[in-house]
Design a protein around this motif. Structure first.
Motif, short mmCIF file in Angstrom:
data_model
loop_
_atom_site.label_atom_id
_atom_site.label_comp_id
_atom_site.label_asym_id
_atom_site.label_seq_id
_atom_site.Cartn_x
_atom_site.Cartn_y
_atom_site.Cartn_z
N LYS A 65 0.83 -1.21 0.00
CA LYS A 65 0.00 0.00 0.00
C LYS A 65 0.86 1.26 0.00
N ILE A 68 2.22 1.80 -3.54
CA ILE A 68 1.20 2.34 -4.44
C ILE A 68 0.94 3.81 -4.12
N ALA A 69 0.91 4.17 -2.84
CA ALA A 69 0.70 5.57 -2.45
C ALA A 69 1.85 6.45 -2.93
N HIS A 71 3.69 5.84 -5.55
CA HIS A 71 3.75 5.79 -7.02
C HIS A 71 2.33 5.62 -7.55
N PRO A 72 1.50 6.66 -7.45
CA PRO A 72 0.10 6.52 -7.85
C PRO A 72 -0.05 6.25 -9.35
N ALA A 73 -1.08 5.47 -9.65
CA ALA A 73 -1.39 5.13 -11.04
C ALA A 73 -2.63 5.92 -11.44
N GLU A 74 -2.41 7.13 -11.92
CA GLU A 74 -3.51 8.05 -12.25
C GLU A 74 -4.45 7.43 -13.29
N THR A 80 -4.32 -4.63 -5.20
CA THR A 80 -3.09 -5.17 -4.65
C THR A 80 -3.32 -6.59 -4.15
#
Length: 137
Positions: A65, A68-69, A71-74, A80
């Protein structure tokens, strides 16, 4: 005609992610271009070498988590997954279980022992039912 890509699997080795995460960046870009869902997975060891990790599932879920926070995937639907076991087998099993269209993963530069023993990427390429996109670190 090109195949439709609806589900992408990107395994991430959280122990080395501070050094390289090129495959994750490629997976995010492909998911954005194709409107696909992205599964970001990590495989934890069955037995932790770090004795400070008491609850392995919780620890690796939180680490994933955090990744992902950071390296956000806009614009991408991201799921996950944490699995336990042999990395190469769990990646193939997860891809089969979820019927993914493509796996995008890192591969380190091969060493002599890799040619004799095989790498995670080579096992996945050989055994996965779907396409596998290997990104050189």
């Amino acid at each position: 005609m090109a195949r439709q890509t609806k589900l992408i699997l990107c395994p991430v080795n959280l122990r080395h992610v501070k050094l390289e995460y090129n495959a994750y960046s490629e997976a995010v870009e492909m998911a954005q271009r194709r409107g696909a869902k992205l599964i970001v997975a990590t495989v934890a060891p069955e037995i932790e070498r770090n004795l400070n990790i008491y609850d392995s599932d919780k620890y690796w879920t939180e680490e994933l988590k955090k990744f992902i926070a950071a390296h956000p995937a806009e614009g991408v639907d991201v799921e996950t997954v944490v699995r336990k076991g042999a990395t190469h087998r769990q990646i193939v099993k997860l891809a089969d279980d979820r019927n993914v269209d493509v796996i995008i993963m890192e591969s380190a530069n091969p060493k002599v022992t890799d040619y004799l023993l095989g790498t995670t990427a080579s096992h996945v390429v050989t055994h996965a039912e779907c396409s596998v996109y290997v990104v050189r670190a």
